[in-house]
Design a protein around this motif. Structure first.
Motif, short mmCIF file in Angstrom:
data_model
loop_
_atom_site.label_atom_id
_atom_site.label_comp_id
_atom_site.label_asym_id
_atom_site.label_seq_id
_atom_site.Cartn_x
_atom_site.Cartn_y
_atom_site.Cartn_z
N LEU A 52 47.44 52.70 39.07
CA LEU A 52 47.11 52.91 40.48
C LEU A 52 48.21 53.70 41.19
CD1 LEU A 52 45.57 49.45 41.47
CD2 LEU A 52 44.37 51.57 40.93
N ASP A 53 49.45 53.42 40.83
CA ASP A 53 50.58 54.15 41.42
C ASP A 53 50.50 55.62 41.07
OD1 ASP A 53 52.85 54.37 42.95
OD2 ASP A 53 54.21 53.90 41.30
N GLN A 54 50.24 55.91 39.79
CA GLN A 54 50.14 57.30 39.34
C GLN A 54 48.91 57.99 39.92
OE1 GLN A 54 50.18 57.00 35.06
NE2 GLN A 54 52.24 56.07 35.04
N GLY A 55 47.86 57.23 40.21
CA GLY A 55 46.64 57.81 40.78
C GLY A 55 46.67 57.98 42.29
N GLY A 56 47.76 57.62 42.92
CA GLY A 56 47.90 57.82 44.37
C GLY A 56 47.29 56.74 45.23
N ALA A 57 47.09 55.56 44.67
CA ALA A 57 46.45 54.49 45.45
C ALA A 57 47.31 54.00 46.61
CB ALA A 57 46.10 53.31 44.53
N PHE A 58 48.64 54.21 46.52
CA PHE A 58 49.54 53.70 47.56
C PHE A 58 50.13 54.82 48.43
CE2 PHE A 58 49.83 50.87 43.81
CZ PHE A 58 49.30 49.72 44.37
N VAL A 59 49.57 56.01 48.35
CA VAL A 59 50.08 57.14 49.12
C VAL A 59 49.89 56.89 50.61
CG1 VAL A 59 49.74 59.60 49.61
CG2 VAL A 59 49.74 58.79 47.25
N ASP A 60 50.87 57.27 51.41
CA ASP A 60 50.81 57.16 52.87
C ASP A 60 50.54 55.73 53.35
OD1 ASP A 60 51.23 59.89 53.10
OD2 ASP A 60 49.09 60.36 53.11
N GLY A 61 51.08 54.76 52.62
CA GLY A 61 50.95 53.37 53.05
C GLY A 61 49.61 52.74 52.77
N ALA A 62 48.76 53.42 52.00
CA ALA A 62 47.46 52.84 51.65
C ALA A 62 47.68 51.59 50.81
CB ALA A 62 46.61 53.84 50.89
N GLY A 63 46.73 50.64 50.87
CA GLY A 63 46.88 49.39 50.14
C GLY A 63 45.70 49.12 49.23
N VAL A 64 45.87 48.14 48.38
CA VAL A 64 44.78 47.64 47.55
C VAL A 64 44.63 46.15 47.84
CG1 VAL A 64 45.19 49.37 45.75
CG2 VAL A 64 46.22 47.12 45.54
N LEU A 65 43.44 45.66 47.59
CA LEU A 65 43.11 44.27 47.90
C LEU A 65 43.16 43.44 46.63
CD1 LEU A 65 41.99 42.15 49.92
CD2 LEU A 65 39.69 42.97 49.32
N VAL A 66 43.77 42.27 46.72
CA VAL A 66 43.84 41.33 45.60
C VAL A 66 43.18 40.02 46.03
CG1 VAL A 66 45.35 40.09 44.00
CG2 VAL A 66 45.99 42.37 44.80
N GLN A 67 42.27 39.51 45.18
CA GLN A 67 41.58 38.26 45.48
C GLN A 67 41.40 37.45 44.20
OE1 GLN A 67 37.96 39.85 47.24
NE2 GLN A 67 38.68 39.42 49.31
N GLU A 68 41.41 36.13 44.36
CA GLU A 68 41.08 35.26 43.24
C GLU A 68 39.55 35.18 43.10
OE1 GLU A 68 42.87 31.47 43.87
OE2 GLU A 68 44.87 32.30 44.20
N PRO A 69 39.03 34.96 41.90
CA PRO A 69 37.59 34.83 41.73
C PRO A 69 37.05 33.65 42.53
CG PRO A 69 38.67 35.13 39.61
CD PRO A 69 39.75 34.89 40.61
N ALA A 70 35.85 33.81 43.08
CA ALA A 70 35.17 32.75 43.82
C ALA A 70 33.93 32.33 43.05
CB ALA A 70 34.79 33.22 45.22
N GLU A 71 33.60 31.05 43.10
CA GLU A 71 32.46 30.51 42.35
C GLU A 71 31.21 30.47 43.23
OE1 GLU A 71 32.33 29.75 39.19
OE2 GLU A 71 34.43 30.30 38.88
N GLY A 72 30.11 31.02 42.68
CA GLY A 72 28.85 30.98 43.40
C GLY A 72 28.08 32.27 43.21
N PRO A 73 26.82 32.31 43.64
CA PRO A 73 26.03 33.52 43.51
C PRO A 73 26.50 34.60 44.48
CG PRO A 73 24.81 31.85 44.73
CD PRO A 73 26.05 31.19 44.22
N VAL A 74 26.35 35.86 44.05
CA VAL A 74 26.71 36.99 44.92
C VAL A 74 25.59 37.19 45.93
CG1 VAL A 74 27.19 39.46 45.01
CG2 VAL A 74 28.10 38.07 43.13
N LEU A 75 25.97 37.38 47.18
CA LEU A 75 25.04 37.56 48.28
C LEU A 75 25.36 38.87 48.98
CD1 LEU A 75 23.86 34.99 50.88
CD2 LEU A 75 25.11 36.99 51.70
N SER A 76 24.32 39.61 49.37
CA SER A 76 24.50 40.83 50.16
C SER A 76 23.80 40.68 51.49
CB SER A 76 23.94 42.05 49.41
OG SER A 76 24.70 42.34 48.26
N ALA A 77 24.42 41.23 52.52
CA ALA A 77 23.83 41.23 53.86
C ALA A 77 23.80 42.66 54.37
CB ALA A 77 24.66 40.35 54.80
N GLN A 78 22.73 42.96 55.10
CA GLN A 78 22.58 44.30 55.69
C GLN A 78 22.19 44.12 57.14
OE1 GLN A 78 19.64 44.12 52.90
NE2 GLN A 78 20.08 46.04 51.91
N ALA A 79 22.66 45.03 57.98
CA ALA A 79 22.41 44.88 59.41
C ALA A 79 22.32 46.24 60.08
CB ALA A 79 23.52 44.05 60.05
#
Length: 392
Positions: free
Chosen positions: A163-190
């Motif tokens: 990610l560093d070599q691919g420019g993911a952190f250029v100009d202070g950009a960030g990436v998101l880190v999360q632990e896995p959550a248990e349950g079905p995936v749900l989508s919402a649209q509005a």
């Protein structure tokens, strides 16, 4: 998928849709409701060349409304007057609001700010060194372009370097880190009208992207309305979550456009009609929930997902689709109905055959087509910088 479903919905409502697309034949063909198709440059390669081509189309032939069905909304939000100056209706959020959700790191910060639940361990990191020091896997590491499931510490270290070599952190950009959550995936649209919720729909993923079941979850409506109101959102908005047993939805992702409205339409909620009304400057009444437990399928999406694990799995999936076996039992097709579009039978059979006989090559073609509409970090930086000076 979204573009096709929107075009079908527009045609069924009595309008005459046209399509703006990069050159090349769509994998599933265009719906018969589409009256014209205009070639425009690939958005991902040059968003401003794409927008200039859209302007040229509108200058030559007026249209009532322009609906963005993917990341194109970012360029339209940055320069909306280049569309509305031609008398074309457009529903997009303020650019300041879009920046709050345009990438996963920004969206997570916004959700945290207003107290919308997220998976445990949610953290935004802005350097490769920070990423190397996060909690032990398993983890999800999410960037503008996709999500990476990390099972081992050495895998995390390699990903940080990539990610560093691919420019993911250029100009202070960030990436998101999360632990896995248990349950079905749900989508919402509005659909929102200047921060006011007009319509909302939700569905659970029963079989990856291939099978969906509509659900009525009051807290989804409440939380989605809270987000749109906080941002003053205008237009379509889509979110993904994990529906946990204890604390309800844990929100994973926000997309600044209306994604895949087919299940909503089958449930009785016409999100596309609501978006058209808002785009035309109307003030429609809020719509109630649609019907619960309406099941829809995207057969080709299921087959393509199975093909990523090999021919044998793809053949097994095809048999389940053909026999309407579980999980496809009691579902209706939401993207390509061969009963309503018999002229697509040949193309559908050809795509099916290539997924079975040459899955690697066919999936590479699918991924390449999707990439032309995706917003890379470089594309997003160009949009934030603004359009270059226009040549008279």
């Amino acid at each position: 998928m979204t573009s096709r479903q929107v075009a079908v919905a527009v045609g069924r409502s009595g309008h005459a849709p046209a399509v703006l697309a990069a050159p090349g034949r769509p994998l599933l063909g265009r719906p018969r409701s589409v009256g014209a198709a205009f070639d425009v440059p690939a958005f991902g390669a040059d968003p401003w060349a794409w927008l200039a081509a859209v302007e040229a189309v509108l200058r030559a032939e007026p249209f009532d409304v322009l609906l963005a069905t993917h990341d194109h909304v970012a360029a339209l939000t940055r320069e909306p007057e280049r569309i509305t100056a031609h008398g074309t209706g457009l529903a997009v959020p303020p650019f300041a609001a879009l920046r709050r959700v345009a990438d996963r790191a920004a969206a997570a910060s916004t959700l945290t700010e207003i107290g919308m639940p997220q998976p445990a361990g949610t953290v935004v990191v802005r350097s490769a060194e920070e990423l190397r020091q996060v909690a032990d896997p398993p983890l999800f590491v999410k960037t503008l372009l996709g999500s990476h499931r990390v099972e081992r510490r050495e895998q995390l270290l390699r990903l940080a370097d990539e990610l560093d070599q691919g420019g993911a952190f250029v100009d202070g950009a960030g990436v998101l880190v999360q632990e896995p959550a248990e349950g079905p995936v749900l989508s919402a649209q509005a659909v929102f009208e200047h921060g006011r919720l007009i319509a909302v729909h939700a569905y659970e993923h029963l079989h990856g992207p291939a099978v969906k079941r509509s659900v009525v979850v009051p807290e989804v409506r409440e939380q989605v309305a809270m987000l749109g109101g906080h941002l003053g959102w205008h237009g379509g908005l889509s979110l993904d979550a994990v529906r946990t047993a204890r604390s309800g939805p844990a929100w994973l992702d926000v997309r600044p456009y209306l994604a895949e409205p087919g299940n909503a339409a089958a449930s009785g909620t016409d999100l596309v009609a609501a978006l058209i009304a808002v785009s035309r400057g109307e003030t429609p009444a809020s719509l109630p929930w649609g019907r619960a437990d309406v099941r829809t399928r995207q057969a080709h999406a299921g087959l393509a997902t199975a093909a990523r694990t090999g021919r044998r799995r793809a053949a097994h999936e095809l048999a389940r689709i053909a026999l309407r076996a579980t999980p496809y039992r009691d579902t209706t097709e939401e993207t390509l109905s061969l009963r309503h579009e018999p002229q697509r039978i040949g193309g559908s059979l050809l795509l099916t055959a290539t997924l079975l006989t040459a899955p690697t090559r066919t999936l590479a073609r699918i991924d390449a087509q999707q990439a032309t509409a995706a917003m890379s970090p470089a594309t997003w930086r160009r949009i934030q910088a603004g359009a270059p000076p226009r040549v008279p």
